[in-house]
Design a protein around this motif. Structure first.
Motif, mmCIF file in Angstrom:
data_model
loop_
_atom_site.group_PDB
_atom_site.id
_atom_site.type_symbol
_atom_site.label_atom_id
_atom_site.label_comp_id
_atom_site.label_asym_id
_atom_site.label_seq_id
_atom_site.Cartn_x
_atom_site.Cartn_y
_atom_site.Cartn_z
ATOM 1 N N GLU A 121 0.823 -1.200 0.000
ATOM 2 C CA GLU A 121 0.000 0.000 0.000
ATOM 3 C C GLU A 121 0.862 1.256 0.000
ATOM 4 N N TYR A 122 0.397 2.258 -0.727
ATOM 5 C CA TYR A 122 1.046 3.561 -0.745
ATOM 6 C C TYR A 122 -0.019 4.646 -0.783
ATOM 7 N N GLY A 123 0.340 5.816 -0.274
ATOM 8 C CA GLY A 123 -0.561 6.954 -0.310
ATOM 9 C C GLY A 123 0.204 8.222 -0.631
ATOM 10 N N SER A 182 -0.384 12.649 -1.721
ATOM 11 C CA SER A 182 -1.266 13.802 -1.870
ATOM 12 C C SER A 182 -0.648 14.755 -2.873
ATOM 13 N N ASP A 214 -6.073 13.290 -2.475
ATOM 14 C CA ASP A 214 -5.430 12.251 -1.675
ATOM 15 C C ASP A 214 -5.693 10.918 -2.363
ATOM 16 N N SER A 219 -4.777 6.811 -2.577
ATOM 17 C CA SER A 219 -4.196 5.610 -1.972
ATOM 18 C C SER A 219 -4.210 4.481 -2.989
ATOM 19 N N ALA A 220 -3.161 3.672 -2.956
ATOM 20 C CA ALA A 220 -3.013 2.565 -3.901
ATOM 21 C C ALA A 220 -2.809 1.269 -3.133
ATOM 22 N N ALA A 221 -3.605 0.257 -3.474
ATOM 23 C CA ALA A 221 -3.440 -1.091 -2.923
ATOM 24 C C ALA A 221 -2.920 -1.985 -4.042
ATOM 25 N N PHE A 232 -7.213 1.758 -6.615
ATOM 26 C CA PHE A 232 -6.998 3.087 -6.049
ATOM 27 C C PHE A 232 -8.250 3.591 -5.337
ATOM 28 N N GLN A 233 -8.021 4.544 -4.444
ATOM 29 C CA GLN A 233 -9.092 5.315 -3.825
ATOM 30 C C GLN A 233 -8.733 6.792 -3.932
ATOM 31 N N ASN A 259 -9.485 10.445 -2.521
ATOM 32 C CA ASN A 259 -10.051 11.162 -1.372
ATOM 33 C C ASN A 259 -10.882 10.242 -0.475
ATOM 34 N N GLY A 260 -10.480 8.967 -0.407
ATOM 35 C CA GLY A 260 -11.112 8.005 0.488
ATOM 36 C C GLY A 260 -12.478 7.533 0.068
#
Length: 416
Positions: A328-330, A332, A341, A343-345, A371-372, A374-375
Motif C-alpha cells: 500500500e502507498y498513499g 497527496s 489524496d 491511496s493505492a493497494a 486506487f481510492q 479522497n477516500g
C-alpha cells in the motif's frame, strides 16, 4: 523552447553574482529565492511555449530516429476493465540498430495472467518502418490524436509473471487480439502543460552552476512526451478459451527524441483512472545530473479540463527506496486549485518485471493496483517502479526475439 534554458542560465548567473558562488551553488541554499525567481520566469514564458507548440502535429508514421545511440520513438498503452480484473499493458519503443523495446502483459479475469515469452527481457527486432511493430505486437495510427489500432498475434506465456530470468519457456499459448483505441481527453503535453512550480521547486534544491543549466537545456531540447486517456474496444482469442469481448480504459503515452536510461537513477510513476471520470498521472523521479527529486504530472477532471500538478508530498525515500515494494502507498497532490489524496493497494500477484536493455542495467516493476481518491472514489491503474543497477547482468547470452529470420541486431551494438 530554446530561449527558456538560456534565460534560466541568466537567472543562475545573476543569483550566483548576487549571493556569491559558494552560497548560491550549495544544495538547498536560498531555495525560496531561487524557487521564486524560477517560478516567475517560467510563468511568464508559459504562454510563449503554448503558442510555439500550438502548430505541432503527431505524424501518422513513426518518426525518423535521431542520429544518436539513445534515440527512441515510444508508444505505451494501458487498459483496465471497470467491472473485473482484466487489463492489457502494451509498449513498443523503436531504437537504433533495428531494435525495439517491447512490453506486453495482460490478465483475463477468470482465465489468468499472460506475458510475452521474451520477458523479463524487453528487446525485440523492429519489424516495420511504417508502423510500430515488434515481437508480434503492432500499433497503428488511424486518426491524428484520436484513434489507434493495437494488434497481437503470437505466443504468450501463461502466468504467474516471472520475476527473474530463466531458460525455461513455460506454458506458451497462442493468443490473438485486436483493439481499437479512441481518445476521451485532449492531449497533455509535458513540455508545455506541466505546472512550472514543480520544476522550480525541484531545481531550487539543486546546487546552481552554469553546467547544471546547460544540462537542463540539453534535456529539454532532446526529449518530448505527451499523453491522453481513452477507451479500447475489441476482441481477444485465446486457445482453448475462445473469443472474448474487451472494453478497457487507460492511457496512451507517446515519447520521442533521445532517452538515455543512464541519466535516470530511479522513479515511481502512478497512473490511475477513477470511477467519476478523473484521471491522474504523478511521477517522482531522480535524475542526478539535473534534479534529484522532481514531481511532475497532471489531472484530467471529469468535465475534460486538464491541470498540471502544482505540489506533491510524494517522496522517493518513502516509496520502496530499499527495493522492497510494499502492498500500500498513499500520496497527496494539488492541481487546478484542488487537493487530491490518492491511496493505492498493489496486487502482489500482479507485478510483472522487465529488464532494461540488452545488458539489463535497470529493472521496471509494473504493479497493478486498486486506487481510492479522497477516500471515496474507487479507481484502477498501476504503480511503476524503476531502479537503475549498472552492475546487474540478469539476462545471460541474450538473444533478441523476432518473428522473422535474419542476423541478430544485438551483434551491432545498442544503447542500454
Amino acid at each position: 523552447m530554446p530561449a527558456l534554458p538560456a534565460l534560466l542560465a541568466l537567472v543562475a548567473v545573476a543569483l550566483l553574482a548576487l549571493l556569491g558562488a559558494g552560497r548560491a551553488a550549495a544544495p538547498g541554499s536560498w531555495a525560496p529565492l531561487k524557487r521564486w525567481a524560477l517560478g516567475c520566469l517560467l510563468l511568464c514564458l508559459g504562454a510563449c511555449r503554448q503558442r510555439a507548440a500550438g502548430g505541432t502535429a503527431e505524424p501518422r508514421r513513426p518518426r525518423p530516429l535521431r542520429a544518436d545511440p539513445h534515440a527512441l520513438d515510444s508508444l505505451y498503452f494501458t487498459g483496465f476493465a471497470e467491472t473485473n480484473k482484466t487489463f492489457v499493458i502494451a509498449r513498443l519503443a523503436r531504437r537504433p540498430a533495428g531494435l525495439c523495446e517491447m512490453w506486453l502483459f495482460l490478465r483475463l479475469d477468470g482465465i489468468g495472467e499472460f506475458e510475452h515469452p521474451q520477458h523479463p527481457n524487453m528487446m525485440v527486432r523492429d519489424e516495420s518502418e511504417e508502423i510500430w511493430s515488434g515481437g508480434g505486437l503492432t500499433m497503428e495510427y488511424l486518426e491524428p490524436q484520436m484513434c489507434w489500432k493495437i494488434n497481437f498475434d503470437g505466443l504468450l506465456r501463461k502466468g504467474p509473471y516471472r520475476q527473474q530470468w530463466t531458460e525455461e519457456e513455460g506454458e506458451l499459448v497462442p493468443v490473438k487480439f485486436s483493439l481499437h483505441w479512441e481518445n476521451s481527453t485532449e492531449v497533455f503535453n509535458f513540455n508545455v502543460d506541466s505546472n512550472p512550480s514543480t520544476f522550480a521547486r525541484a531545481l531550487a534544491q539543486e546546487p546552481w552552476t552554469i553546467k547544471l543549466f546547460q544540462k537542463v537545456k540539453k534535456q529539454r531540447e532532446q526529449h518530448f512526451r505527451h499523453e491522453q486517456w481513452g477507451q479500447s474496444v475489441g476482441e481477444i482469442d485465446i486457445e482453448n478459451h475462445g473469443k472474448m469481448e474487451l472494453s478497457l480504459r487507460g492511457v496512451r503515452s507517446h515519447s520521442y527524441g533521445i532517452r538515455n536510461w543512464a541519466d535516470i537513477y530511479r522513479y515511481v510513476m502512478i497512473l490511475a483512472h477513477f470511477e467519476d471520470g478523473t484521471a491522474a498521472h504523478l511521477t517522482v523521479i531522480n535524475m542526478p545530473a539535473t534534479t534529484t527529486h522532481l514531481s511532475v504530472g497532471y489531472v484530467f477532471f471529469p468535465d475534460g479540463r486538464k491541470a498540471g500538478i502544482e505540489w506533491s508530498n510524494a517522496s522517493l525515500a518513502e516509496m520502496a527506496e530499499d527495493g522492497v515494494i510494499q502492498d500500500e502507498y498513499g500520496v497527496s497532490f494539488t492541481a487546478g486549485g484542488k487537493s487530491f489524496d490518492v491511496s493505492a493497494a498493489l496486487d502482489e500477484q500482479t507485478c510483472p518485471v522487465v529488464y532494461n536493455g540488452l545488458t539489463g542495467n535497470g529493472v521496471f516493476h509494473e504493479c497493478i493496483a486498486d486506487f481510492q481518491l479522497n477516500g471515496l472514489t474507487p479507481g484502477w491503474g498501476l504503480v511503476e517502479f524503476y531502479y537503475r543497477d549498472e552492475a546487474a547482468q540478469p539476462v545471460p547470452n541474450l538473444q533478441v526475439a523476432s518473428k522473422t529470420e535474419g542476423p541478430d541486431p544485438a551483434t551491432k551494438g545498442s544503447p542500454p
